[in-house]
Design a protein around this motif. Structure first.
Motif: not given
Lengths: 505, 505
Positions: A65-70, A72-73, A149-150, A152, A158, B23, B34, B148-150, B198, B211
């Motif tokens: 599954a992806p590393i970045i999650n929205p 809400i998760v 934090k980033t 999307i 988002i 998601y 996924t 993607f920036k963080t 992104n 991703e």
């Protein structure tokens, strides 16, 4: 002063290409490591060993599954509220430190995090803690979120976070998994993948990094039918346990028990967790860590994550570091599925044959691959006659055989390259080396953890035999090239001993 | 209207556990997928096939570097300046779109990105482009950074970006790699790992995601000694080329040539790039894509990345999508090492035997694993007698054999489970299935791309023989259990044909 093992290992790691700090040419960036060729191979072998121990049953399904999650998760999961640490900032230089680690380093106390915020604030004040970098006073500690934090979408919008563990993707994909498991419990979702934790102040090298690989499994079962059908596989596996009661009594001498006996005595409260603790012990033993250097330590209720009814850390004793966590075994109950049921308004129940519905319970074994990698390496280390030797188990060693010509003339290199190609073509991971004296090449192979060296000499040209040399005993035997690949393979699979490989020299 | 192939494949993928949009329970998040159990296994088999094609030589060293990089890395590499796309925002609903993609969808033009910013602005205006979502006017397009920036560090401070490719970590670790390659050129650093882009507006499912996994290799060589010693391995490999000249003449009919001939005619300007293009062709063919569905298309100078002296995209023709890039082959010259030499003030030269110094040149083959995965799947699809069949090459199929009891009584399931365990224990990836009729189980195995089905019936109980059924021809043979694992293995390694496996039925 002689170097300690972590320091020695870091030197070997840089020299042989196991790992090194990332961004060296830009002055480094704490919390990041890069694996080299030898490290990448060893890491992959350990990953595959995990897979063969933990996913051998058909209803254990792997996902990616992806590393970045929205956001809400992690709101639903409780991470936004709970994935926080106390940080103390220096009033002068502005550097931030993890408050509990400052206290641990100053006082020798252990597991200060578990004591909670009030204790941390009190201890900081009591010990008059100053900035370790510039000596100035520290500000009052604050709880900070330790996730990356980033945004999307390149034009923003988002909020997303890098996952600090892989478990949530197993929970949010529970229904898909259930479908692919033919709608039957128990089943599991497993995942090997990168996770990120935005540590306040990374320390102790590879054991606390900002990006690492997790090997995680979520076993879903009906709490009305809590039996594990595979328990007999590991029933007699020995376990050293420090139980919750012992932790409360500050008794650090583990009980010696077995998987079956720990269940009988209710020291482990679910069969599934006992099963995975047994597999865990077997897996780490397979990597060369003897049972007496392994233990399972229960979390106190205050230390336990908010979702867990029982947690045991699997710890390995590492020279220079002491007992180090390599895995966590948690009984997460129905906390996570219920949390995402609430967060998403999607049904997470399953229908029983009797018509009732239930949210499944979850048992989770979770490994930090990089720590398992380090535990494997550090345990394998031996210093013998001023040489560094990595006695890596021969079935996980990154290079299986080194091939040398005795001298680099008279056709010996060509013959050695033929033998090297022969081994490669049968699927062995062999390396050819003709740099420097044979003694230096043996030393290099020992330091890379290569179990066997194959030397081609003048006799080889006439009788097609080679010398095999054992990393662990430095003894030698003579074997015919015609049977080389086959004999090496049976040795590497632990089906033969070194002395079976040829005629003693 | 019959479904097109991408739509059919998405349905199969969800049903069998290949992949699905991430998601789902939270309403989805575009650009994220996924992988399920079947997909994870197939993806890993493809990754290992890449490794055996591209890293088989000893001086090709694999590394594993972090995903998050401090900003300084991407400043030096040119990404902060150049990793940008034109975005058009709707004046009313605020949705952003990739300007070049809007034009492509409206006009049917291809590769609009390569035309540059002025052309993009002009075309948007000329065609009076409106928001595809709400029909309102669009703002003037602007260049936006698609990384993607963080912040690195939980208390902030250092800006970091997720890498959009893995190459930079190979360049910044060039000196470590050179050390581990025994300070000799040529050598390569290779990496398989996650990258993040992104995207402004992801589209076309798995082919453009935020991703994905990259499989990348940077070969370092001295431009004074540009020869590739391994060229003969692939000299006669057929290549379909659309050269830069042909692109300029808008001639889309490829030249049919070979690796050796393309070099002779100077259609490929370095031996190393020609070598890797040959390996690339062989790798994709190994995954079941016939040569006539592969081509290499040169980039025009305007389309080429700022660092490249020659680029060929390796494209695969996919039903429903047309020609789709699966890999890029770029001659990056000394651009990257010089960029990091300037950025870090660290020496990136190597010393030649004659005492002169040189910054090595670089040739890069770079694969998007998820696209290779899709190309493999889509090419394998066959519709036969109303059934979906994935004719995946038997040496990359995620499940190698399905094991069925003819009926679920009279001891047949127990016997079938014994046979299943026997196959598993010899290292085969076998799955047991007793759900529904045998016909339905064959259909399930066909749709999962499983090359062989093993059926246990009443005769098995008396004579220990089983029925083997071939996914591709639906023919059957009868074989003894005692030789089953061995015969299956030789079939899966392409050392035997199906009819060699037993007696025809």
């Amino acid at each position: 002063m002689p170097k300690d093992l972590p320091e020695t290992m870091n030197e070997i790691a840089k020299r042989r290409g196991l790992y090194w700090p990332s961004y060296e040419i830009y002055g480094g960036q704490s919390g990041y490591y890069t694996y080299g060729d030898l490290g990448t191979k060893l890491k992959r072998n350990i990953e595959n060993a995990w897979r063969s121990h933990f996913t051998r049953h058909q209803n254990i399904l792997e996902i990616e599954a992806p590393i970045i999650n929205p956001e809400i998760v992690f709101e639903a999961s409780g991470h936004i509220a709970n994935f926080r640490e106390y940080s103390s900032e220096c009033t002068k230089c502005g550097t931030s430190f993890r408050a509990d680690h400052l206290i641990e380093e100053k006082t020798g106390l252990e597991n200060v995090e578990a004591m909670g915020g009030d204790a941390i604030k009190r201890l900081l004040a009591e010990h008059g803690m100053k900035c370790p970098r510039c000596g100035s006073p520290l500000k009052e500690p604050t709880l900070v979120l330790t996730m990356f934090k980033t945004e999307i979408g390149a034009t923003g919008g988002i909020t997303g976070y890098a996952r600090p563990e892989a478990a949530q993707s197993m929970f949010i994909n529970f229904r898909r998994g259930y479908q692919h498991a033919r709608e039957k419990l128990p089943f599991a979702l497993a995942q090997v993948g990168k996770v990120m934790r935005n540590e306040i102040s990374p320390r102790r090298g590879l054991t606390r990094v900002r990006e690492f690989t997790i090997m995680e499994l979520e076993l879903f079962f009906d709490p009305q039918y809590p039996g594990c059908p595979w328990l007999s596989e590991v029933a007699e596996e020995p376990l050293s346990l420090i139980t919750e009661t012992m932790m409360e009594e500050e008794n650090n001498t583990p009980i010696q028990t077995t998987v079956a006996s720990a269940l009988q005595q209710n020291l482990i409260i679910t069969e599934w967790q006992a099963y995975f603790m047994g597999v865990s012990q077997r897996f780490i033993t397979h990597l060369g860590v003897p049972p007496e250097r392994q233990r399972f330590r229960a979390h106190l209720p205050a230390e336990r994550a908010h979702y867990s009814a029982q947690t045991y850390d699997h710890e390995v004793e590492i020279e220079g570091w002491g007992w180090t966590e390599v895995a966590g075994h948690a009984y997460r109950t129905d906390y996570d599925l219920k949390a995402h049921q609430d967060g998403s308004a999607q049904d997470m129940t399953i229908l029983r044959e009797d018509g009732t519905r239930v949210v499944p319970h979850v048992v989770e074994p979770s490994f930090g691959l990089d720590r398992v990698f380090l535990a494997t390496l550090m345990t394998s280390y031996e210093r013998r006659k001023k040489r560094n030797i990595l006695r890596l188990p021969r079935n996980v060693a990154p290079i299986q055989a080194a091939v040398f010509p005795l001298v680099t003339k008279d056709g010996l290199p060509e013959k050695a390259q033929q033998v090297h190609r022969l081994l490669i073509d049968t699927g062995l991971n062999a390396q050819y080396d003709d740099g420097g004296s044979v003694g230096r090449r043996y030393a290099r192979a020992d330091e890379a953890g290569t179990p066997l060296a194959v030397t081609i000499d003048y006799d080889t040209l006439s009788d097609d035999t080679v010398t095999l040399r054992d990393r662990d005993t430095w003894t030698q035997v003579r074997a015919p090239i015609s049977q080389l690949a086959e004999r090496l393979k049976s040795y590497l699979r632990h089906e033969a001993e070194f002395t079976d490989l040829g005629t003693p020299l």
